[in-house]
Scaffold this motif. Sequence first.
Motif, short mmCIF file in Angstrom:
data_model
loop_
_atom_site.label_atom_id
_atom_site.label_comp_id
_atom_site.label_asym_id
_atom_site.label_seq_id
_atom_site.Cartn_x
_atom_site.Cartn_y
_atom_site.Cartn_z
N TYR A 162 4.99 4.67 4.82
CA TYR A 162 6.24 3.95 5.03
C TYR A 162 7.17 4.12 3.83
O TYR A 162 8.39 4.19 3.97
CB TYR A 162 5.99 2.47 5.33
N GLU A 163 6.59 4.21 2.62
CA GLU A 163 7.41 4.42 1.43
C GLU A 163 7.98 5.84 1.41
O GLU A 163 9.11 6.06 0.99
CB GLU A 163 6.57 4.17 0.17
N MET A 193 -3.47 5.54 7.10
CA MET A 193 -3.60 4.24 6.43
C MET A 193 -3.60 4.38 4.91
O MET A 193 -3.54 3.39 4.18
CB MET A 193 -4.88 3.54 6.87
N PRO A 250 2.16 5.19 0.15
CA PRO A 250 1.99 5.01 1.60
C PRO A 250 3.07 5.73 2.39
O PRO A 250 4.16 6.01 1.88
CB PRO A 250 2.08 3.50 1.78
N ASN A 276 -1.67 7.63 -3.42
CA ASN A 276 -1.16 6.38 -3.98
C ASN A 276 0.24 6.03 -3.50
O ASN A 276 0.87 5.12 -4.04
CB ASN A 276 -1.17 6.46 -5.51
N GLY A 295 -2.72 5.03 0.97
CA GLY A 295 -1.60 4.76 0.09
C GLY A 295 -1.30 3.30 -0.17
O GLY A 295 -0.54 2.98 -1.09
N THR A 296 -1.87 2.39 0.62
CA THR A 296 -1.63 0.97 0.39
C THR A 296 -2.51 0.49 -0.76
O THR A 296 -3.41 1.20 -1.22
CB THR A 296 -1.92 0.16 1.65
N ALA A 297 -2.27 -0.75 -1.19
CA ALA A 297 -3.06 -1.30 -2.30
C ALA A 297 -4.54 -1.35 -1.96
O ALA A 297 -5.39 -1.20 -2.85
CB ALA A 297 -2.54 -2.70 -2.64
N SER A 298 -4.87 -1.56 -0.70
CA SER A 298 -6.28 -1.69 -0.31
C SER A 298 -6.92 -0.35 0.06
O SER A 298 -8.14 -0.27 0.16
CB SER A 298 -6.40 -2.64 0.88
N THR A 299 -6.11 0.70 0.27
CA THR A 299 -6.69 1.98 0.69
C THR A 299 -6.52 3.09 -0.34
O THR A 299 -7.09 4.17 -0.17
CB THR A 299 -6.04 2.45 2.01
N THR A 300 -5.76 2.86 -1.41
CA THR A 300 -5.64 3.87 -2.46
C THR A 300 -6.97 3.99 -3.19
O THR A 300 -7.47 2.98 -3.71
CB THR A 300 -4.53 3.50 -3.47
#
Length: 461
Positions: free
Chosen positions: A142-143, A64, A140, A138, A66-71
């Motif tokens: 998927y990226e 999970m 995710p 930083n 790497g996303t804006a909410s988990t970085t």
Amino acid sequence: MRCPRCGGEIPSGAGRCPQCGASVQYGGNTEFFGKASSSNLKFTDIFSGVFRKHSKEEGERLFMAGTASTTPPESEMLRQWSKPWVFAWVAVVGIALALALYLMSNYIISYAGFMLLGPFVVPLAALMFYWEMNIPRNIPLYEVLLMFLAGGVISLFISMILFQVIPMETASFAAFCEEPGKLLALAIFLRKPQKKYILNGVLIGGAVGAGFAAIESAGYALNSLVYAGSAWESVMMRGILAPGGHVVWAAIEGAALAMVKGAEPLSINHLGNIHFLKYFACSVILHFIWNSELSIATIPVFGDVKYVILTVAAWAVLFYLMNQGIRQVVAVVRQGGGAPPAYQGWQGAGPGQRPARRLYLACERGAMAGQQYPLENGMLVLGRDPSSCQIILPAGCQGVSRAHCQLEVRNGVCILMDRGSSYGTYLEGGHRLAPGERVTLSVGQVFFLGSPDNMFRVTAR
């Protein structure tokens, strides 16, 4: 929070596990980051987490990330990171599945699956290793997979164009087409200021290199099937040799480019930086020799000892860059987590407060000796280029680059960073800053550009 060593529950705010006494600073990796910051990190230190038992929750948190909410915030990067282990499972399970498909090769569908999965296993395992080593967390997954697929295709497309332009005297000359192709592809994904860490460059370059390697190996497998009647030898050999090829050459290029770029948008000047070019040249040379007809000694499995030597050399270079990336992250965390060491130098000031006295940068030696510059909130760049620097040294000043280093001042805290200078930025005592490394300076601390002949000191009055 649970102890990374024994799994016991740790009370909030505790510095050590009450059950086994292990330090839990930086998520239990205190010794690891301590070695990295003092340049004593060994290659084996990175892989010690592979054989430890991992919970399902660890895997879920990892995927999970790497996303804006988990970085994590910069001050928490080290605490939320754990040593890589998923890549090993990807390699083991992927190889087992590829072998299973090969053993069922009497069925054309199974053989097609083997030809598809086989070339991708090792590049994907290497890519997962780079992703797990991206301590800032930083980017995710998927990226990363997008960069793997799109970067592989883009780099292959650019390489095909260059193949039409550059004469191919021998197979070695592919290095002059494929390495620029991968470089231009990874530059697309590294161009933004947010991709500011060296470890980001390792991951992005590794993603492009892994994508290129997988697609190329699949092509060679198809070619072997058509002309030799079997793809087994091609898939096996390229899988064994993959860790020393495109997946590491492109990672070196990405790390070097991120090192000189820092938090700036990517520009043509970064691609012309001598610190980047020497690492890019290293990848090209390794690729050139790899494809050459040079033979040292034939050995089982690897074919020739040449490939073993080149793999070790490439990973030695990449490990050096990764170590610099870890040191960079440690420096950022130390500067942003709690009261940094620099506060010990301020008289009458506590964490988060401005010092009672005004800060100045004094030039003690060199062509500008005796001059002083007030240090206000903001950033000062030191160098020879009048268009990009605020403190401009004479054009003939030896050992000073056009944009040599920068001083960032925030609420009385002075942070020094080298900007990829040719001759280096040094602290008193001889420590050379890695490009992009940030060091908090205290009042009275000295640094110099290139040599002690260009010496500056932070003062206050």
